[in-house]
Every structure is written in C-alpha cells, then in structure tokens.
Design an enzyme around this catalytic site. Structure first.
Site, short mmCIF file in Angstrom:
data_model
loop_
_atom_site.label_atom_id
_atom_site.label_comp_id
_atom_site.label_asym_id
_atom_site.label_seq_id
_atom_site.Cartn_x
_atom_site.Cartn_y
_atom_site.Cartn_z
N LYS A 41 -64.54 25.80 -5.71
CA LYS A 41 -64.02 24.52 -6.19
C LYS A 41 -65.01 23.43 -5.79
CE LYS A 41 -60.17 21.34 -6.06
NZ LYS A 41 -58.77 21.15 -5.72
N ARG B 13 -55.86 13.12 -10.77
CA ARG B 13 -55.42 12.28 -9.65
C ARG B 13 -54.62 11.09 -10.17
NH1 ARG B 13 -61.14 12.72 -6.25
NH2 ARG B 13 -61.05 14.99 -6.00
N LYS C 181 -64.01 14.06 -1.34
CA LYS C 181 -63.59 15.34 -0.74
C LYS C 181 -64.80 16.21 -0.42
CE LYS C 181 -59.02 15.18 -2.96
NZ LYS C 181 -57.92 15.94 -3.62
N GLU D 249 -68.44 32.07 -1.04
CA GLU D 249 -67.03 31.68 -0.98
C GLU D 249 -66.14 32.77 -1.59
OE1 GLU D 249 -65.15 29.40 0.22
OE2 GLU D 249 -66.36 27.63 0.66
N LYS E 153 -63.91 26.21 -10.62
CA LYS E 153 -63.37 24.92 -11.05
C LYS E 153 -64.33 23.81 -10.71
CE LYS E 153 -59.45 22.10 -9.77
NZ LYS E 153 -58.34 21.98 -8.87
N SER F 214 -58.89 18.34 -15.77
CA SER F 214 -58.38 17.14 -16.45
C SER F 214 -59.47 16.31 -17.12
CB SER F 214 -57.61 16.29 -15.44
OG SER F 214 -58.43 15.94 -14.34
N TYR G 180 -55.13 22.46 -20.19
CA TYR G 180 -54.08 21.58 -20.70
C TYR G 180 -53.90 21.76 -22.20
CZ TYR G 180 -54.73 19.67 -16.07
OH TYR G 180 -54.82 19.56 -14.70
C1 PBG Z 1 -55.50 19.50 -5.63
C2 PBG Z 1 -55.98 19.80 -6.99
C3 PBG Z 1 -56.86 19.03 -7.78
C4 PBG Z 1 -56.89 19.64 -9.03
C5 PBG Z 1 -56.07 20.77 -8.97
N1 PBG Z 1 -55.54 20.87 -7.68
C6 PBG Z 1 -57.54 17.75 -7.53
C7 PBG Z 1 -58.43 17.56 -6.43
O1 PBG Z 1 -58.90 18.50 -5.79
O2 PBG Z 1 -58.69 16.39 -6.16
C8 PBG Z 1 -57.64 19.13 -10.21
C9 PBG Z 1 -57.22 19.64 -11.53
C10 PBG Z 1 -57.69 18.85 -12.70
O3 PBG Z 1 -58.52 17.93 -12.58
O4 PBG Z 1 -57.21 19.16 -13.79
N2 PBG Z 1 -56.10 20.11 -4.60
#
Ligand code: PBG
Length: 334
Positions: A202, A212, A226, A242, A257, A283, A322
C-alpha cells in the site's frame, strides 16, 4: 520489376484481428463479475444516501439503503462487498469505537450476513475512520504512528469483526507484524475460517484523496501525511518484501494499492508468488475517470472496462472498484 522485389509481411498480425470471431478466440484475458469487489461507504441512521462530490455515484449510505445495494450486487454476481464506515460521532485518540461490538461495522456485517449469507463481506482493518487525527493508528506526541500499540488495537478490531461474522478481514494499516498477530488471535479464538486479505503493498498515495473526503477524515488529517507507514511510490522491490512477509505471517491473499499507476507491481507480485493477488482501483482513479466521463472527454463504457481488463492482464485475480456495479451490468449486456 518492382513486383519481383515486392515485400510481403511474413506475418499479418491484422489477419486475426479482422473478424470478431477470431478476436474472441485469441482473447487472452476475460473480465467477469467474479473478478469484482464492491467497496461501499456506510453511515449511521436511516433512509439516507449522501453523495460525495469528488466521487459521483459512490455515495455514503445507511444500512437500509445498503441492503438494497447488496441485493443488486448479489444479483449481478459480484462475489463480495467491502465496507468502509463513516464515523460521525465517537472518534477519539485511541480509536475505541474500532472494536465496539455494537458499532456501525459489526452491526452492518451481522445484518448483511443474515440477509445474504452467500454474499462475501469484507471489512477494513485500520483506525483512520475512528481517530480524531485521521491516522491509521495511535500516535505519540510527535505525531508518529506507534506500531505495536496500534497492532494491539487492530487485533481487537479484527476479533470484533470476526465475531460479527465477517468473511474477510483486510488490514490496510501497514503496521509491521500485524498479519501474524491478527492471524494468531483468530486461531486462538477459533476463527479459523476468517480469511485475511493483507493490504501488503500500500503506497503513500495522493490518489486516496476522494476516499478521505467520503470518510470525512481528510479534515482531521490536515496537512499530515502517512509516509512513515505507507510505501514510497518510487519503490518496487520493497513491495516484494512486504508481500513475502505478509504471506509468511499467514495472509490468504494480498493486495496492491493504488491500481492503475501500479500495474507493474501487480505483475511482479503475481509472477513472484503465484498467490491470490488483488488490486484496488482507488478513489482518485475513479474520480479521475468519472470527471472525464461527465465532461464527455472519455467514453464511459469503453474506458471503464478497459481500465478493468488492464488489471487482469497485469495478473490481478480480483479488483476492488467503485465501478463494480456498473461494470457488472455492462458485462451482463454482452
Ligand atoms: C484506510 C484506507 C484508505 C483507503 C482504503 N483504506 C485511505 C488511506 O490509507 O488514507 C483508500 C481507498 C481509496 O482511495 O479508494 N486505511
């Protein structure tokens, strides 16, 4: 004279592309509803559907509305939903709401499993919906996300969801060692069938912005990032490390991701490990495509399906998107 020296292509690649039947015969990858996981935003209350401006068509919905959505997903042959909660009250510094057995997520899981036992239900393992600072874990005075303290809470969250009957738990927090810790807790408590989909690779991505917004955590996060737990977008070997660790710790499947900008990572992971490999069309990717569709700049049906088949070509077994409902509807018409 000119005819004698005329050059004919040894292979005419276009011959097989000329007819629909031969295009169908030589097609290397197929996309079906079986490949799709549908992420949904669920909120407290009743009879409410609230659009997220940066994610048109992927609204927050209350449980009663979600049941209708779930029924559609099931009817279209989508194997699994992934739940993301919008927590409007009850956020604190140490995410106590994350493991409240009467909380939003366990309640929704119980109801979905009661109504639609054959529909897979997945939940997200991370604390960001529940913390006032919007980080995925608990923080120290400097804002650093504490690894082992966070893992302790993730174990409680996982057990709480397992108890509610979740089929697949997806830790998306990127703490070290959490897959092993959660797996051990599941085994000790007898949840031997609860699958773990590790968000292994990730990345610390700008493409999570609209998500968010949907969760309402962007305001809480403010200018913070993050970067001290999510991966640097520049890295590929690190993703392999990982994934290796998460498999070693007991993950049943792994996730990469974001998706479209990281297809090379999917391919490397699939080729290296040959395990169930999932990808998340996040997203921001959805927002980008939707905006272009709405402006008439891109053809919606064509580009949606093209973006999804690209994941299959890269080696993904399943895709969180989505677009799941819309794509499944389109595939049905073919
Ligand atoms: C939370 C999480 C996130 C997403 C899925 N789980 C956001 C983040 O890590 O800030 C993002 C999914 C998306 O953008 O569609 N840990």
């Amino acid at each position: 004279m000119i005819f004698a020296n005329r050059y004919f292509p040894a292979t005419r690649m276009r011959r097989m592309r000329k007819d629909e039947f031969s295009r169908r015969l030589m097609r290397e990858n197929v996309l079906t509803a079986n490949d799709l996981i549908y992420p949904v935003f669920v909120m407290e209350g009743q009879n409410r559907v609230v659009e997220v401006p940066s994610m048109p068509g992927a609204p927050r919905q209350t449980l009663d509305k979600l049941l209708y959505t779930a029924e559609q997903a099931l009817e279209l042959g989508i194997p699994m939903l992934s739940l993301f909660p919008v927590i409007e009250s009850g956020k604190d510094n140490d995410a106590q709401e994350a493991y409240n057995p009467e909380g939003l997520v366990p309640t929704v899981v119980r109801e979905l499993k009661k109504r639609f036992p054959e529909l897979g239900v997945m939940t997200d393992g991370a604390l960001d919906p529940y913390t006032i600072h919007g980080q995925d874990g608990v923080i120290d005075d400097s804002g650093y996300v504490l690894n082992d303290e966070t893992t302790e809470i993730l174990i409680k969250q996982g057990l709480c969801h397992a108890e509610a009957g979740v089929d697949m738990f997806g830790p998306s927090d990127m703490m070290d060692g959490r897959i092993g810790a959660i797996r051990q807790a599941f085994e000790e408590e007898g949840y031997i069938h609860t699958k773990i989909l590790a968000y292994s690779a990730k990345y610390s991505s700008g493409f999570y912005g609209p998500f968010r917004d949907a969760l309402g955590s962007s305001g809480n996060l403010g200018k913070a990032d993050k970067n001290n737990y999510q991966m640097d977008p520049a890295n590929l070997d690190e993703a392999i490390q990982e994934v290796a660790q998460d498999l070693e710790e007991g993950a049943d499947a792994v996730m990469i991701k974001p998706g479209m900008p990281y297809l090379d990572v999917i391919r490397r992971v699939k080729d290296t490990f040959r395990v169930p490999t999932f990808a998340y069309q996040v997203s921001g990717e959805y927002a980008m495509l939707k905006a272009a569709f709405q402006n008439g700049w891109l053809n919606e049906e064509k580009c949606m399906l093209e973006s999804l088949i690209a994941f299959k070509r890269a080696g993904a077994d399943g895709i969180l998107t989505y677009f799941a409902l819309d794509a499944a509807r389109l595939l049905r018409q073919r």
